[in-house]
Design a protein around this motif. Structure first.
Motif, PDB file in Angstrom:
ATOM      1  N   ASN A 199      61.096  27.391  27.517  1.00 35.73           N
ATOM      2  CA  ASN A 199      60.699  27.571  28.903  1.00 35.73           C
ATOM      3  C   ASN A 199      59.192  27.786  29.008  1.00 35.73           C
ATOM      4  N   ARG A 200      58.513  26.830  29.632  1.00 41.49           N
ATOM      5  CA  ARG A 200      57.054  26.931  29.796  1.00 41.49           C
ATOM      6  C   ARG A 200      56.693  27.943  30.871  1.00 41.49           C
ATOM      7  N   PHE A 201      57.544  28.087  31.883  1.00 42.39           N
ATOM      8  CA  PHE A 201      57.268  28.984  32.994  1.00 42.39           C
ATOM      9  C   PHE A 201      58.382  30.028  33.109  1.00 42.39           C
ATOM     10  N   GLY A 202      58.019  31.173  33.658  1.00 43.87           N
ATOM     11  CA  GLY A 202      58.985  32.255  33.817  1.00 43.87           C
ATOM     12  C   GLY A 202      58.685  33.073  35.063  1.00 43.87           C
ATOM     13  N   TRP A 203      59.406  34.204  35.161  1.00 39.19           N
ATOM     14  CA  TRP A 203      59.217  35.069  36.332  1.00 39.19           C
ATOM     15  C   TRP A 203      57.801  35.617  36.421  1.00 39.19           C
ATOM     16  N   SER A 204      57.167  35.828  35.297  1.00 38.56           N
ATOM     17  CA  SER A 204      55.807  36.367  35.319  1.00 38.56           C
ATOM     18  C   SER A 204      54.831  35.412  35.996  1.00 38.56           C
ATOM     19  N   ASP A 205      55.111  34.102  35.925  1.00 35.36           N
ATOM     20  CA  ASP A 205      54.238  33.127  36.579  1.00 35.36           C
ATOM     21  C   ASP A 205      54.353  33.199  38.097  1.00 35.36           C
ATOM     22  N   LEU A 206      55.496  33.660  38.591  1.00 34.27           N
ATOM     23  CA  LEU A 206      55.657  33.857  40.034  1.00 34.27           C
ATOM     24  C   LEU A 206      55.073  35.194  40.481  1.00 34.27           C
ATOM     25  N   LEU A 207      55.201  36.203  39.643  1.00 33.96           N
ATOM     26  CA  LEU A 207      54.715  37.535  40.005  1.00 33.96           C
ATOM     27  C   LEU A 207      53.205  37.667  39.874  1.00 33.96           C
ATOM     28  N   PHE A 208      52.613  36.927  38.953  1.00 29.13           N
ATOM     29  CA  PHE A 208      51.181  37.069  38.708  1.00 29.13           C
ATOM     30  C   PHE A 208      50.323  36.769  39.941  1.00 29.13           C
ATOM     31  N   PRO A 209      50.498  35.623  40.632  1.00 32.52           N
ATOM     32  CA  PRO A 209      49.645  35.359  41.800  1.00 32.52           C
ATOM     33  C   PRO A 209      49.768  36.425  42.880  1.00 32.52           C
ATOM     34  N   LEU A 210      50.987  36.926  43.109  1.00 33.01           N
ATOM     35  CA  LEU A 210      51.188  37.959  44.132  1.00 33.01           C
ATOM     36  C   LEU A 210      50.550  39.273  43.710  1.00 33.01           C
ATOM     37  N   SER A 211      50.653  39.603  42.423  1.00 33.59           N
ATOM     38  CA  SER A 211      50.035  40.833  41.924  1.00 33.59           C
ATOM     39  C   SER A 211      48.519  40.762  42.022  1.00 33.59           C
ATOM     40  N   LEU A 212      47.965  39.618  41.631  1.00 37.80           N
ATOM     41  CA  LEU A 212      46.519  39.428  41.726  1.00 37.80           C
ATOM     42  C   LEU A 212      46.058  39.525  43.168  1.00 37.80           C
ATOM     43  N   LEU A 269      46.088  43.160  44.459  1.00 31.96           N
ATOM     44  CA  LEU A 269      44.990  43.974  43.945  1.00 31.96           C
ATOM     45  C   LEU A 269      43.664  43.601  44.603  1.00 31.96           C
ATOM     46  N   ILE A 270      43.379  42.315  44.711  1.00 38.62           N
ATOM     47  CA  ILE A 270      42.105  41.892  45.307  1.00 38.62           C
ATOM     48  C   ILE A 270      42.041  42.262  46.782  1.00 38.62           C
ATOM     49  N   HIS A 271      43.131  42.017  47.502  1.00 39.51           N
ATOM     50  CA  HIS A 271      43.168  42.328  48.938  1.00 39.51           C
ATOM     51  C   HIS A 271      42.923  43.820  49.183  1.00 39.51           C
ATOM     52  N   ASN A 272      43.628  44.660  48.434  1.00 39.69           N
ATOM     53  CA  ASN A 272      43.482  46.103  48.635  1.00 39.69           C
ATOM     54  C   ASN A 272      42.160  46.622  48.084  1.00 39.69           C
ATOM     55  N   GLY A 284      45.487  32.319  41.796  1.00 38.32           N
ATOM     56  CA  GLY A 284      46.250  32.892  40.698  1.00 38.32           C
ATOM     57  C   GLY A 284      47.399  32.019  40.248  1.00 38.32           C
ATOM     58  N   ALA A 285      47.906  31.154  41.130  1.00 36.62           N
ATOM     59  CA  ALA A 285      49.040  30.301  40.774  1.00 36.62           C
ATOM     60  C   ALA A 285      48.683  29.315  39.665  1.00 36.62           C
ATOM     61  N   PHE A 286      47.422  28.932  39.569  1.00 35.70           N
ATOM     62  CA  PHE A 286      47.012  27.968  38.555  1.00 35.70           C
ATOM     63  C   PHE A 286      46.978  28.571  37.160  1.00 35.70           C
ATOM     64  N   CYS A 287      47.082  29.893  37.071  1.00 36.60           N
ATOM     65  CA  CYS A 287      47.122  30.533  35.754  1.00 36.60           C
ATOM     66  C   CYS A 287      48.337  30.083  34.952  1.00 36.60           C
ATOM     67  N   ALA A 288      49.406  29.660  35.640  1.00 33.46           N
ATOM     68  CA  ALA A 288      50.613  29.208  34.952  1.00 33.46           C
ATOM     69  C   ALA A 288      50.358  27.974  34.097  1.00 33.46           C
ATOM     70  N   LEU A 289      49.287  27.233  34.390  1.00 36.64           N
ATOM     71  CA  LEU A 289      48.983  26.007  33.655  1.00 36.64           C
ATOM     72  C   LEU A 289      48.070  26.258  32.460  1.00 36.64           C
ATOM     73  N   PHE A 290      47.577  27.476  32.311  1.00 38.20           N
ATOM     74  CA  PHE A 290      46.656  27.789  31.222  1.00 38.20           C
ATOM     75  C   PHE A 290      47.405  27.853  29.887  1.00 38.20           C
ATOM     76  N   PRO A 291      46.677  27.766  28.755  1.00 40.77           N
ATOM     77  CA  PRO A 291      47.317  27.961  27.445  1.00 40.77           C
ATOM     78  C   PRO A 291      48.033  29.304  27.371  1.00 40.77           C
ATOM     79  N   LYS A 292      49.045  29.369  26.541  1.00 39.96           N
ATOM     80  CA  LYS A 292      49.929  30.529  26.510  1.00 39.96           C
ATOM     81  C   LYS A 292      49.188  31.828  26.235  1.00 39.96           C
ATOM     82  N   ARG A 293      48.267  31.822  25.270  1.00 36.43           N
ATOM     83  CA  ARG A 293      47.592  33.068  24.924  1.00 36.43           C
ATOM     84  C   ARG A 293      46.599  33.502  25.992  1.00 36.43           C
ATOM     85  N   VAL A 294      46.014  32.544  26.717  1.00 36.74           N
ATOM     86  CA  VAL A 294      45.129  32.878  27.830  1.00 36.74           C
ATOM     87  C   VAL A 294      45.940  33.468  28.975  1.00 36.74           C
ATOM     88  N   LYS A 295      47.060  32.817  29.266  1.00 38.59           N
ATOM     89  CA  LYS A 295      47.936  33.298  30.336  1.00 38.59           C
ATOM     90  C   LYS A 295      48.469  34.690  30.015  1.00 38.59           C
TER      91      LYS A 295
END
Length: 381
Positions: free
Chosen positions: A327-340, A343-346, A117-128
């Motif tokens: 700003n290319r990156f933000g708090w959502s880029d840190l929260l997204f991998p943990l949220s993903l 959800l997958i783990h549970n 999920g951490a690599f999602c931060a590198l995707f285009p803005k609308r995909v992310k």
């Protein structure tokens, strides 16, 4: 969770990859998964790009070559992003098993999902943005379903849900009118009244001179949108179940959107005719009362999306527009991998802890990879 962890160590930690994750060798599984993930994501994102194409075609009066190419490129980006996420997660699971010599409770799913999920931060803005929206909405809905006193009260009280939705509706519509945030919402708010332009025989900001006509046209337009959504949902669900009974077709979205826009526009027009009401309060109050429509169509999926968009609106209000663009990156880029990862783990270990929406997203983007792992764990235990 402690019982599950102990059971995992006793029964599953020493298993091989082809017992828990896939029936073949890791290399063959990684190769085959590329095609499976590509096909799964292609089906999952097809409705998204069709809506994208329809929206931009309506704005420009038709689908031209530029819109078609942009839609195709958007589709490729979405599918590629989904395949990258799923492939990185599945490969990381096998790699950690080989590196550590066995599976651990959190190295089976949680850590690989965080890494992928951490690599999602590198995707285009609308995909992310789209991936963040899906996962954060699914996370909020899952947290609302947790078996604690507060969540149980909220899940069982339509009145409390309606009050929260009303507040979110006021925040979102006010934010869209003031251009704090430009994310998708079900309604388009009235344009703000320009104090420098004198009103033409009326105090409202809409183009129609008659408020009744303005309200009726709004209801008509959103009834059509709701009908399209209901028919589309019927076609998707019927094709999956291979059952084409008209009894499965309902018009809940149609009724809800018609009620929502009708309440919002009627209240706003009425308040515009009352000079003693503070101008800055009229639009938020109309957005709030429009949210009463939720009472007739209470869905936690809608409430969770409203909460997400309200948070985004308030967050955008507190940041300067120029700074947010730089700003290319933000708090959502840190929260997204943990949220993903959560959800997958549970979803695999304790499916009752996540919402049905979470399961649909995970299965649709991974070709049922996580569900198959859950089935193998159940058989081995």
């Amino acid at each position: 969770m402690a019982v599950l962890s102990k059971s995992f160590q006793e029964w599953l930690s020493g298993r091989r990859c082809n017992e828990l994750l896939h029936p073949h060798t890791c290399r063959r599984a990684a190769f085959e998964n590329l095609f499976r993930f590509a096909w799964s994501n292609s089906k999952y994102y097809l409705p998204v790009v069709l809506l994208h194409l329809g929206k931009h075609s309506l704005r420009s009066g038709g689908a031209n070559r530029e819109i078609l190419l942009d839609t195709l490129w958007y589709y490729i980006q979405l599918v590629f992003g989904g395949v990258m996420d799923a492939s990185l997660i599945s490969i990381s699971m096998c790699s950690l098993r080989k590196f550590l010599g066995k599976f651990h409770f959190y190295t089976l799913l949680f850590i690989p999902a965080t890494f992928g999920g951490a690599f999602c931060a590198l995707f285009p803005k609308r995909v992310k943005h789209l991936q963040h929206t899906a996962i954060f909405q699914a996370l909020i809905e899952s947290l609302l379903l947790h078996l604690n006193p507060l969540s149980k009260l909220l899940a069982s009280s339509v009145s409390l849900q309606t009050v929260i939705f009303m507040v979110c509706s006021a925040v979102i519509l006010e934010g869209k009118q003031r251009k704090w945030y430009n994310g998708f919402w079900f309604l388009t708010p009235d344009a703000p009244t320009d104090p420098d332009v004198p009103p033409q025989r009326k105090s409202c900001s809409h183009s129609e001179l008659d408020c009744g006509l303005y309200i009726v046209r709004g209801i008509r337009n959103y009834l059509i949108i709701g009908l399209a959504l209901d028919v589309f949902r019927y076609l998707v669900s019927s094709s999956k179940l291979n059952q084409w009974s008209l009894s499965h077709l309902n018009f809940q979205s149609t009724a809800w959107l018609g009620c929502y826009v009708g309440l919002y526009r009627a209240v706003h027009c009425y308040l515009q005719s009352i000079p003693i009401v503070n101008e800055s309060l009229k639009h938020p109050f109309a957005g709030c009362l429009g949210g009463l429509s939720y009472f007739f169509y209470p869905k936690l999926t809608i409430l969770s999306y409203a909460l997400l968009e309200a948070i985004r609106t308030l967050s955008s209000k507190n940041h300067k527009t120029g700074e947010s663009k730089k700003n290319r990156f933000g708090w959502s880029d840190l929260l997204f991998p943990l949220s993903l990862a959560y959800l997958i783990h549970n979803y695999v270990m304790e499916e009752q802890r996540v919402s049905a929406l979470s399961g649909v997203i995970i299965d649709s983007t991974t070709a049922n990879y996580a569900r198959n792992i859950s089935k193998r764990i159940a058989r081995l235990q």
